[in-house]
Design an enzyme around this catalytic site. Structure first.
Site, PDB file in Angstrom:
ATOM      1  CB  SER A  88      -8.285   3.496   2.669  1.00 24.45           C
ATOM      2  OG  SER A  88      -7.328   2.686   3.853  1.00 24.45           O
ATOM      3  CE  LYS A 120      -4.059   2.044   2.760  1.00 24.32           C
ATOM      4  NZ  LYS A 120      -4.914   1.570   3.851  1.00 24.32           N
ATOM      5  CB  SER A 125      -8.433   0.498   5.536  1.00 30.70           C
ATOM      6  OG  SER A 125      -9.205   1.700   5.606  1.00 30.70           O
TER       7      SER A 125
HETATM    8  N1  GLN Z   1     -13.068   3.908   6.258  1.00 33.07           N
HETATM    9  C1  GLN Z   1     -12.706   4.310   7.569  1.00 33.07           C
HETATM   10  C2  GLN Z   1     -12.286   5.626   7.354  1.00 33.07           C
HETATM   11  O1  GLN Z   1     -12.366   6.457   6.792  1.00 33.07           O
HETATM   12  C3  GLN Z   1     -11.384   3.608   8.024  1.00 33.07           C
HETATM   13  C4  GLN Z   1     -10.109   3.802   7.249  1.00 33.07           C
HETATM   14  C5  GLN Z   1      -9.119   2.880   7.521  1.00 33.07           C
HETATM   15  O2  GLN Z   1      -9.379   1.940   8.148  1.00 33.07           O
HETATM   16  N2  GLN Z   1      -7.834   3.551   7.294  1.00 33.07           N
HETATM   17  O3  GLN Z   1     -11.675   6.226   8.151  1.00 33.07           O
END
Ligand code: GLN
Length: 491
Positions: free
Chosen positions: A159, A84, A183
């Site tokens: 994400s 990532k 995410s």
């Molecule tokens: N969807 C969640 C957010 O927008 C979690 C994102 C994540 O785990 N990085 O914060």
């Protein structure tokens, strides 16, 4: 010469065939890039590829094959992988899919990246994500969204959407993601692959751009439990550079034998009755529960009375930590700099305005407001108290059960643009966020396709803190029934 494209290779396959000398690691790199060239214009999984580094690592693997030291000290020798793009790796940019870091060159390599490369893995590239890991669809990436390989009109989740999509498309068997509220698990669920968020403190965060430092966890995507366990073994080392990282003492490859006899699996009734959970996902989770029961596990109903407050607490704690972590991108020491301003103050303001996208700015505003005097006492402090209650809920539950089964996401992958209201998007993580708040382990395992949408559904398994082996074991029983994840046919 082996026919690469006819078979989806797992890490375990690559290891066997390299040892047998059916092909060389250099061929793996060439083949991987052939697949990428074909599919990438459609899928957009990468922010950057690094073929030269992959070839250099492959040459080292091939040399080990030649002198009979292949695999001896390298458990991922010759296995192609992706990272990532919030993970620093020397020789690549680390952009967080943001204008703010678009040209930022890594000045060192993150421990999690080193963990895989040190085991002989071949670095193929950096993977697309929501900007600074804020989001659930990769739609906030400055490079444009990645596509879900199962249906390119739909999001891969986020994400870590690029990582999940790349593994689902068969680019490589293992990719790393990060999970602050879901995410890893939500995109794994959307793309029909395995995604593991280990207990906070099992994998080092050193060198991964911080979002919410008390919530962030690094973990692997894979298509088989064997590969997932190999990746976990590579990642689980204690890291003196991250004082919260104590690692784990388990050999994860020994716990995935499918044996769940006598294991107690918790079922959270309120999760299955939650508003927003689609019927097809509910049915799949009930089916997975039956599968575990038939494998001689015992189902136990449990309650997590405070979990319903998790999203509210997270959208206080997360933005507060993000606001403070993102303060360093000031156009002076770090990040995008808009030239031509008369003084540093205006340069700072202008650069942060253009450098960050809407969602990042929303989190920064929210965090700065919530931490201000007077407001702090009303929101931040109670959110921390809620955090303690949720953590205690899990502790109580794990006195009765070894593992919990739940949905990973309330629904299957949605279409691009379908969710435009941020508050609606935040609900994507309604079943994953409480696990980051409590700090224990969670993972998503693909349990087939939903009866209505025909798209992949992930079952979430939740483990007690530092007992991640419990969820891997339960997932291995699901794997015996459902089989490993399938590579998507990209159309
Ligand atoms: N969807 C969640 C957010 O927008 C979690 C994102 C994540 O785990 N990085 O914060």
């Amino acid at each position: 010469m082996y026919e690469f494209n006819t078979k989806p290779f797992t890490a375990a396959d690559y290891l066997i065939h390299l040892k047998d000398r059916a092909f060389r690691a250099t061929d793996i790199v060439e083949n991987t890039f052939n697949v990428i060239e074909k599919l990438e214009p459609t899928l957009n999984c990468f922010t950057e590829t690094c073929k030269e580094q992959a070839l250099a690592a492959a040459a080292a693997t091939d040399a080990r094959v030649k002198d009979h030291t292949f695999g001896e000290n390298n458990i991922l020798d010759g296995v192609p992988v992706g990272f990532k793009d919030n993970m620093n790796m020397l020789g690549t940019n680390t952009t967080c899919s943001s204008q703010m870091l678009k040209n930022y060159k890594s000045t060192y390599t993150a421990t999690c990246v080193n963990d895989l490369l040190g085991e002989g893995a071949l670095p193929i590239g950096k993977l697309n994500m929501d900007e600074f890991a804020f989001g659930s669809s990769t739609e906030t990436s400055v490079f444009g969204p990645s596509k879900n390989p199962h249906d390119i009109e739909r999001v891969p989740g986020g994400s870590s959407g690029g990582s999940a999509a790349a593994v689902a498309a068969g680019y490589f068997p293992i990719a790393l993601g990060s999970d602050t509220g879901g995410s890893i698990r939500q995109p794994a669920s959307f793309c029909g692959v395995i995604g593991i968020k280990p207990t906070y403190g099992v994998v080092s965060r050193y060198g991964v751009v911080a979002f919410g430092s008390s919530l962030d966890a690094i973990g692997p995507f894979a298509r088989t439990m064997q590969d997932a366990a190999l990746a976990m073994n590579a990642l689980k080392k204690r890291d003196p550079k991250d004082c919260t990282c104590q690692g784990a003492d388990v050999d994860f490859t020994t716990v995935i034998d499918g044996n769940v006899k006598g294991m107690k699996i918790g079922i959270v009734k309120s999760f299955l009755e939650a508003e927003g959970l689609t019927t097809e996902v509910k049915h799949k989770i009930e089916e997975a529960a039956k599968v575990l029961e038939e494998a001689s596990a015992e189902l136990v109903e449990i309650e997590l009375p405070n979990a319903k407050a998790a999203i509210s607490a997270y959208y206080v704690l997360g933005p507060c930590e993000a606001f403070s972590n993102l303060a360093r991108f000031d156009s002076v020491r770090y990040g995008y700099c808009e030239e031509g301003h008369p003084d540093l103050a205006t340069q700072y303001e202008a650069s942060r305005k253009t450098g960050f996208g809407d969602e990042a700015r929303r989190r920064i505003f929210l965090g700065s407001y919530l931490l201000s005097a007077g407001v702090y006492e009303q929101y931040y402090y109670p959110a921390q108290q809620v955090r303690t209650l949720i953590t205690q809920d899990y502790k109580n539950a794990f006195e009765k059960v070894d593992c919990i089964l739940a949905p990973a996401s309330p629904r299957t992958a949605f279409k691009f643009g379908e969710i435009s209201d941020p508050a609606q998007m935040y609900l994507s993580d309604m079943f994953t966020i409480s696990i980051n708040i409590a700090g224990n382990g969670g993972m998503s395992f693909p349990v087939g396709n939903g009866e209505d949408t025909g798209l992949p559904v992930g079952a979430q398994l939740i483990a007690p803190a530092f007992k991640d082996e419990n969820m891997l074991r339960a997932a291995s029983a699901l794997e015996q029934h459902y089989g490993p994840a399938q590579i998507a046919e990209v159309e």
